[in-house]
Design a protein around this motif. Sequence first.
Motif, mmCIF file in Angstrom:
data_model
loop_
_atom_site.group_PDB
_atom_site.id
_atom_site.type_symbol
_atom_site.label_atom_id
_atom_site.label_comp_id
_atom_site.label_asym_id
_atom_site.label_seq_id
_atom_site.Cartn_x
_atom_site.Cartn_y
_atom_site.Cartn_z
ATOM 1 N N PHE A 41 137.637 -10.743 97.053
ATOM 2 C CA PHE A 41 137.905 -9.317 96.918
ATOM 3 C C PHE A 41 137.330 -8.867 95.584
ATOM 4 O O PHE A 41 137.205 -9.670 94.660
ATOM 5 C CB PHE A 41 139.408 -9.030 96.967
ATOM 6 N N VAL A 42 137.000 -7.604 95.456
ATOM 7 C CA VAL A 42 136.382 -7.071 94.232
ATOM 8 C C VAL A 42 137.386 -6.214 93.489
ATOM 9 O O VAL A 42 138.044 -5.358 94.082
ATOM 10 C CB VAL A 42 135.140 -6.215 94.579
ATOM 11 N N GLY A 43 137.486 -6.445 92.189
ATOM 12 C CA GLY A 43 138.370 -5.639 91.357
ATOM 13 C C GLY A 43 137.788 -5.458 89.968
ATOM 14 O O GLY A 43 136.804 -6.097 89.602
ATOM 15 N N THR A 44 138.420 -4.571 89.204
ATOM 16 C CA THR A 44 137.999 -4.294 87.836
ATOM 17 C C THR A 44 139.140 -4.633 86.892
ATOM 18 O O THR A 44 140.296 -4.273 87.159
ATOM 19 C CB THR A 44 137.638 -2.797 87.680
ATOM 20 N N LEU A 45 138.828 -5.329 85.811
ATOM 21 C CA LEU A 45 139.860 -5.714 84.845
ATOM 22 C C LEU A 45 140.324 -4.499 84.045
ATOM 23 O O LEU A 45 139.517 -3.786 83.456
ATOM 24 C CB LEU A 45 139.331 -6.785 83.892
ATOM 25 N N LEU A 46 141.635 -4.284 84.048
ATOM 26 C CA LEU A 46 142.248 -3.203 83.273
ATOM 27 C C LEU A 46 142.850 -3.712 81.975
ATOM 28 O O LEU A 46 142.907 -2.992 80.981
ATOM 29 C CB LEU A 46 143.348 -2.522 84.096
ATOM 30 N N GLU A 47 143.337 -4.953 82.004
ATOM 31 C CA GLU A 47 143.930 -5.603 80.832
ATOM 32 C C GLU A 47 143.548 -7.073 80.869
ATOM 33 O O GLU A 47 143.452 -7.660 81.950
ATOM 34 C CB GLU A 47 145.454 -5.511 80.839
ATOM 35 N N VAL A 48 143.365 -7.642 79.682
ATOM 36 C CA VAL A 48 143.074 -9.076 79.568
ATOM 37 C C VAL A 48 144.037 -9.662 78.542
ATOM 38 O O VAL A 48 144.086 -9.212 77.400
ATOM 39 C CB VAL A 48 141.606 -9.321 79.128
ATOM 40 N N HIS A 49 144.826 -10.641 78.971
ATOM 41 C CA HIS A 49 145.805 -11.301 78.109
ATOM 42 C C HIS A 49 145.472 -12.792 78.051
ATOM 43 O O HIS A 49 144.614 -13.274 78.788
ATOM 44 C CB HIS A 49 147.219 -11.069 78.652
ATOM 45 N N ASP A 50 146.161 -13.526 77.184
ATOM 46 C CA ASP A 50 145.873 -14.949 77.017
ATOM 47 C C ASP A 50 146.025 -15.741 78.306
ATOM 48 O O ASP A 50 145.251 -16.652 78.576
ATOM 49 C CB ASP A 50 146.774 -15.570 75.942
ATOM 50 N N SER A 56 142.499 -3.764 88.795
ATOM 51 C CA SER A 56 142.512 -2.617 89.694
ATOM 52 C C SER A 56 141.707 -3.007 90.924
ATOM 53 O O SER A 56 140.569 -3.457 90.798
ATOM 54 C CB SER A 56 141.846 -1.406 89.042
ATOM 55 N N PRO A 57 142.271 -2.806 92.134
ATOM 56 C CA PRO A 57 141.495 -3.117 93.333
ATOM 57 C C PRO A 57 140.524 -1.990 93.701
ATOM 58 O O PRO A 57 139.833 -2.058 94.704
ATOM 59 C CB PRO A 57 142.568 -3.294 94.406
ATOM 60 N N ASN A 58 140.480 -0.937 92.867
ATOM 61 C CA ASN A 58 139.584 0.205 93.092
ATOM 62 C C ASN A 58 139.840 0.864 94.447
ATOM 63 O O ASN A 58 138.917 1.222 95.168
ATOM 64 C CB ASN A 58 138.117 -0.218 92.962
ATOM 65 N N ASP A 59 141.116 1.024 94.776
ATOM 66 C CA ASP A 59 141.521 1.624 96.046
ATOM 67 C C ASP A 59 141.590 3.138 95.888
ATOM 68 O O ASP A 59 142.455 3.654 95.183
ATOM 69 C CB ASP A 59 142.888 1.070 96.456
ATOM 70 N N PRO A 60 140.686 3.886 96.546
ATOM 71 C CA PRO A 60 140.696 5.344 96.382
ATOM 72 C C PRO A 60 141.980 6.007 96.882
ATOM 73 O O PRO A 60 142.343 7.082 96.415
ATOM 74 C CB PRO A 60 139.483 5.822 97.186
ATOM 75 N N SER A 61 142.696 5.364 97.807
ATOM 76 C CA SER A 61 143.946 5.945 98.291
ATOM 77 C C SER A 61 145.119 5.670 97.345
ATOM 78 O O SER A 61 146.186 6.269 97.487
ATOM 79 C CB SER A 61 144.273 5.425 99.694
ATOM 80 N N ASP A 62 144.937 4.767 96.389
ATOM 81 C CA ASP A 62 145.968 4.434 95.409
ATOM 82 C C ASP A 62 145.295 4.075 94.087
ATOM 83 O O ASP A 62 145.287 2.923 93.660
ATOM 84 C CB ASP A 62 146.823 3.263 95.919
ATOM 85 N N ASP A 64 146.005 4.337 91.032
ATOM 86 C CA ASP A 64 146.804 3.804 89.927
ATOM 87 C C ASP A 64 147.324 2.394 90.183
ATOM 88 O O ASP A 64 148.052 1.836 89.364
ATOM 89 C CB ASP A 64 147.988 4.734 89.640
ATOM 90 N N ARG A 65 146.948 1.806 91.304
ATOM 91 C CA ARG A 65 147.427 0.465 91.663
ATOM 92 C C ARG A 65 146.951 -0.574 90.654
ATOM 93 O O ARG A 65 145.788 -0.591 90.272
ATOM 94 C CB ARG A 65 146.955 0.088 93.051
ATOM 95 N N ARG A 66 147.845 -1.445 90.252
ATOM 96 C CA ARG A 66 147.555 -2.509 89.291
ATOM 97 C C ARG A 66 148.132 -3.803 89.837
ATOM 98 O O ARG A 66 149.237 -3.807 90.361
ATOM 99 C CB ARG A 66 148.186 -2.185 87.941
ATOM 100 N N MET A 67 147.388 -4.891 89.684
ATOM 101 C CA MET A 67 147.841 -6.200 90.156
ATOM 102 C C MET A 67 147.702 -7.207 89.023
ATOM 103 O O MET A 67 146.671 -7.257 88.355
ATOM 104 C CB MET A 67 146.983 -6.668 91.337
ATOM 105 N N ARG A 68 148.716 -8.025 88.847
ATOM 106 C CA ARG A 68 148.654 -9.095 87.854
ATOM 107 C C ARG A 68 148.018 -10.307 88.518
ATOM 108 O O ARG A 68 148.376 -10.683 89.633
ATOM 109 C CB ARG A 68 150.054 -9.436 87.366
ATOM 110 N N GLY A 69 147.059 -10.917 87.838
ATOM 111 C CA GLY A 69 146.385 -12.099 88.362
ATOM 112 C C GLY A 69 146.285 -13.190 87.323
ATOM 113 O O GLY A 69 146.489 -12.955 86.129
#
Length: 84
Positions: A41-50, A56-62, A64-69
């Motif tokens: 799946f394709v996503g964009t990094l919004l935050e990078v931690h240690d 962000s899954p770049n979902d136009p219907s949502d 503001d969606r954020r996923m921790r990975g």
Amino acid sequence: MQGMGSTNEKCPFAFNFDAATFKVGDMVSYRVTERFGDMPFVGTLLEVHDDYVVISPNDPSDPDRRMRGTRESRPEVTAVAALG
């Protein structure tokens, strides 16, 4: 994604697979292994931690969606985070 179009067509995405160099704005290939195995799946990094990233899954219907990975070359996201 290569080979899905013309024979000389290149993948339209430029992914960062080096977890040590992740930065906000990088495009990554992430996985939801508990539901989809190694399917990318394709996503964009919004935050990078240690020890984790926020994607962000770049979902136009949502938008503001954020996923921790996980912080690895292809981050892993839980099914709950990916599917809501």
